[in-house]
Design an enzyme around this catalytic site. Structure first.
Site, PDB file in Angstrom:
ATOM      1  N   GLY A  16     -31.184  20.455  21.249  1.00 27.89           N
ATOM      2  CA  GLY A  16     -30.045  21.306  21.526  1.00 27.89           C
ATOM      3  C   GLY A  16     -28.851  20.923  20.690  1.00 27.89           C
ATOM      4  N   ASN A  51     -28.177  14.688  19.128  1.00 30.82           N
ATOM      5  CA  ASN A  51     -29.277  15.593  18.839  1.00 30.82           C
ATOM      6  C   ASN A  51     -30.501  14.797  18.387  1.00 30.82           C
ATOM      7  OD1 ASN A  51     -30.650  17.004  16.373  1.00 30.82           O
ATOM      8  ND2 ASN A  51     -29.956  18.623  17.738  1.00 30.82           N
ATOM      9  N   ASP A  52     -31.683  15.222  18.783  1.00 26.49           N
ATOM     10  CA  ASP A  52     -32.868  14.414  18.491  1.00 26.49           C
ATOM     11  C   ASP A  52     -33.196  14.330  16.998  1.00 26.49           C
ATOM     12  OD1 ASP A  52     -33.545  17.034  18.467  1.00 26.49           O
ATOM     13  OD2 ASP A  52     -35.149  16.900  19.935  1.00 26.49           O
ATOM     14  N   GLY A  75     -40.739  22.369  17.563  1.00 26.90           N
ATOM     15  CA  GLY A  75     -39.789  22.998  16.659  1.00 26.90           C
ATOM     16  C   GLY A  75     -39.794  22.259  15.336  1.00 26.90           C
ATOM     17  N   GLU A 104     -30.095  23.232  11.766  1.00 23.99           N
ATOM     18  CA  GLU A 104     -31.083  24.107  12.399  1.00 23.99           C
ATOM     19  C   GLU A 104     -32.079  24.618  11.368  1.00 23.99           C
ATOM     20  OE1 GLU A 104     -31.583  24.491  15.406  1.00 23.99           O
ATOM     21  OE2 GLU A 104     -29.769  23.726  16.362  1.00 23.99           O
ATOM     22  N   HIS A 132     -34.606  27.216  12.127  1.00 24.56           N
ATOM     23  CA  HIS A 132     -34.190  28.602  12.287  1.00 24.56           C
ATOM     24  C   HIS A 132     -33.582  29.179  11.011  1.00 24.56           C
ATOM     25  CE1 HIS A 132     -35.266  28.456  16.475  1.00 24.56           C
ATOM     26  NE2 HIS A 132     -34.688  27.279  16.530  1.00 24.56           N
ATOM     27  N   CYS A 135     -39.146  34.730  16.756  1.00 23.35           N
ATOM     28  CA  CYS A 135     -38.996  33.306  17.069  1.00 23.35           C
ATOM     29  C   CYS A 135     -38.579  33.146  18.524  1.00 23.35           C
ATOM     30  CB  CYS A 135     -37.943  32.712  16.136  1.00 23.35           C
ATOM     31  SG  CYS A 135     -37.574  30.989  16.445  1.00 23.35           S
ATOM     32  N   CYS A 171     -37.634  33.221  11.392  1.00 23.52           N
ATOM     33  CA  CYS A 171     -37.323  31.802  11.352  1.00 23.52           C
ATOM     34  C   CYS A 171     -38.530  31.008  10.845  1.00 23.52           C
ATOM     35  CB  CYS A 171     -36.969  31.284  12.741  1.00 23.52           C
ATOM     36  SG  CYS A 171     -35.525  32.059  13.458  1.00 23.52           S
ATOM     37  N   GLU A 190     -39.568  28.260  11.892  1.00 18.67           N
ATOM     38  CA  GLU A 190     -40.301  27.796  13.058  1.00 18.67           C
ATOM     39  C   GLU A 190     -41.341  28.808  13.539  1.00 18.67           C
ATOM     40  OE1 GLU A 190     -37.902  26.042  16.217  1.00 18.67           O
ATOM     41  OE2 GLU A 190     -39.008  27.274  17.652  1.00 18.67           O
TER      42      GLU A 190
END
Lengths: 400, 400
Positions: free
Chosen positions: B152, B190-191, B219, B240, B243, B253, B260, B262
């Site tokens: 996120g 954020n990861d 993702g 991102e 995306h 997506c 995207c 992804e």
DNA sequence: AGAATTTATTTTGCGTGGCGAATTTATTTC
DNA sequence: GAAATAAATTCGCCACGCAAAATAAATTCT
């Protein structure tokens, strides 16, 4: 590795003065976090070196105008004159600017060859700079430095053009050739980077830490400013945004690859689609584009379709930049009226629809239309930066 | 604004020691540009604070091993224990590491809800950290800090989760909730950024200034390291990359937009294409992917086509990153065996074919397969960084 | 008009801390 | 054991940033 404190302070203060145009010492202290005593010391030093000067008294902040008025400090324009030159397809556009970036003279000279040797190109640039200097009421000898912007891959640090469409050989030592041809300290960089520098120094990016500058010319350029500095990548090729792929196995690009953004939005891309229909301007891209856009506006379906696709692809490319960088600002900076349609509100709205939203609004996309001198101005800015850095370094040595 | 000199020196030296693992004072002086006298002073200070320690004597550089032997300095692992936690779809993976990043214990606990309130999530994370601490032979009280990685958009600076799939509300003050639940100094990010941090601190990116980390999970993530620091963008959403659009009006997506990256390379994207044919694993993505890949390898044309498209699209996305950043290195970092096909040499070769070449070879693309702890390890690295920064700041204040 | 007030800038004195040089320490070689 | 070598520490000097005091230049009050 670690720069000494004084040097940091000098850079911070000079940069702050440049950004603000005119600031009082108190404000410099507040903005840089230095004490007033230190600001006094450093500004005295800079004035001694002739880099800055006191200007008019400034209005006090707010309504209070009592007390000793704050005196504005500004870059001393007369400190140095510099030339900036942009090597275009067939010509060189040069400008002479003072140290504040104000353009005092300009000139355009034709290139003696579209692809030539290092020394020959350096001579052409020197001639353009000399002509611009003349227009500014002086000569090459009246200048303190020269910046040059060229397409291709430039190692700005080393002053070497790794590859450029204007040069015959790879790894051309263009900076050295320029210094030999002009006798001036010279600086070279990729043109997209220098447009970004112009925005950072004089334009919409003044005082903004992270922003992107996108230019559409015959190619599509990208300048990246992160933390108030130009990001050049590891090899300094400039960001090849125009050759990012927007379509797998897509349209053929000048670079020989397929699906490049440029192959969808550059004028040659639009014109080759338009070539399906007979037109009166087969050999003149400027006129061809004008006609195509006029047709699109007047409702011609084929022309409209061609333009619409370019818009959509361009919006997609911009959206990708937003998704990757999450910048504070994107500046669409360009000179050519024939690409105005790409800078339309419609396009900007399309970008918002393709970016990841998170409550926060998407970054601002600002359009900055510039005259054809912007490239040269960016090159001049680069020369100013280089000269200022040398002058500051010199101050450090004098003390020792 | 301007950090004082001593603080810079401390950071430089601590960073250099971390990168090197074990360095002698002479080498620190050489690498940081500080004098040996200053290095002695700063290292003494750091040893006093318990952050570093002397190790074994080092072999002299070259063949000369006469003279006083250089004594290696290293991070003192026992200085602090920290926990790192990654909030995954249905579980939390936590690890406890010492100050050098060595993992001493790990644990996985299920999430009590896939989407929940801030305090509830903080309690889950605290429980996972406690279990990992137990595995390391201690308890929460034995730890000095906690880092958490979540998907996120995270404002790492403020410690606020702007939006996350694991949280009910926007703008959740997760850091504060974690500090309340654990009593430990806590850090969230954020990861994707934290995987990059793990690479920067412990992995392939050690000592490299500019590199990108791409992860494929459910993702597609991107961590950007520029100048040895994580670049977080203006809002800190993390890049991102998943995306970015690779196809106009393309596949749908999860995010609701079309085209995207992804939506072409994530497992759900492949599986929904594979769903055209009947398969024995309708509800199990892991097994479904395994089957699909096996079919592709054994020559099944439909399966092979599905996989091949994902590969080509992924290569195109990577090529775009190269064209934009011109980085020194791209690390493909991932845990899931089912995405191995994306990390194939074939894909890397495809990237080279889509980047702008300029004599110079394209940047190295290195594959770094990691176990499922990498996320947690990155989170631990973030906690280490945060704690070290605090400790260094504390040193500054003690002196005052 | 002159004193008081306000605010900007400069000066002063102090202390931190970096650096070069000299010294001490630990090791190898003779 | 003495000499040589190289790392680490100590010492003394000095650059420089800062807080506080002093000075300067304006406005406002009396």
């Amino acid at each position: 590795m670690i720069r000494d404190q004084r040097s940091q302070g000098r850079h911070a203060i000079l940069g702050e003065i440049r950004r603000a145009g005119s600031v009082a010492r108190v404000d410099l202290a507040r903005r840089t976090g230095l004490s007033q005593a230190t600001v006094t010391a450093i500004t005295a030093e800079l004035m001694g070196a002739g880099l800055i000067e006191e200007g008019t008294a400034l209005a006090g902040s707010g309504d209070a105008r009592r007390g000793r008025p704050r005196v504005g400090l500004q870059i001393r324009g007369a400190a140095h004159l510099v030339a900036g030159a942009k090597i275009a397809d067939r010509s060189i556009v040069a400008a002479v600017a003072d140290f504040t970036g104000r353009v005092l003279g300009e000139a355009t000279v034709p290139l003696s060859g579209r692809v030539q040797g290092t020394e020959a190109l350096a001579r052409d640039i020197a001639a353009a700079a000399a002509k611009a200097a003349e227009a500014a009421g002086t000569g090459l000898a009246g200048l303190s430095g020269l910046g040059a912007a060229l397409a291709g891959i430039v190692d700005a640090e080393a002053g070497i053009a790794r590859w450029s469409p204007a040069l015959e050989r790879r790894n051309a030592p263009l900076r050295a050739a320029l210094e030999a041809a002009t006798g001036l300290p010279s600086f070279i960089d990729n043109d997209a980077n220098l447009v970004a520098m112009a925005e950072l120094y004089f334009g919409e990016g003044k005082g903004i830490a992270d922003f992107l500058v996108v230019t559409v010319e015959s190619g599509v350029g990208l300048g990246i400013v992160l933390g108030g500095r130009i990001y050049r990548g590891i090899r300094g090729s400039g960001a090849e945004f125009g050759h990012t792929k927007v379509q797998i196995d897509g349209a053929l690009c000048r670079c020989g690859q397929r699906g490049c953004l440029e192959a969808y939005v550059a004028d040659y891309a639009l014109l080759r689609e338009a070539a399906l229909r007979p037109g009166p301007h087969p050999g003149d891209p400027q006129a061809g584009m004008a006609q195509l856009l006029a047709q699109a506006r007047s409702g011609d379906p084929m022309a409209a379709s061609i333009v619409a696709r370019a818009e959509r692809i361009f919006a997609m490319g911009l959206a990708n930049l937003v998704n990757i960088f999450d910048p504070q600002l994107i500046i669409l900076s360009g000179e050519l009226a024939q690409h105005d349609y790409l800078y339309d509100e419609k396009v900007i709205a399309m970008v918002a629809g393709q970016t990841v939203q998170a409550g926060a609004p998407p970054p601002e996309i600002r359009v900055h239309r510039w005259d054809d001198l912007m490239w040269a101005r960016g090159a001049a800015a680069y020369a100013i930066e280089g000269l200022a850095a040398r002058a500051l370094a010199g101050l450090g040595e004098d003390a020792a």
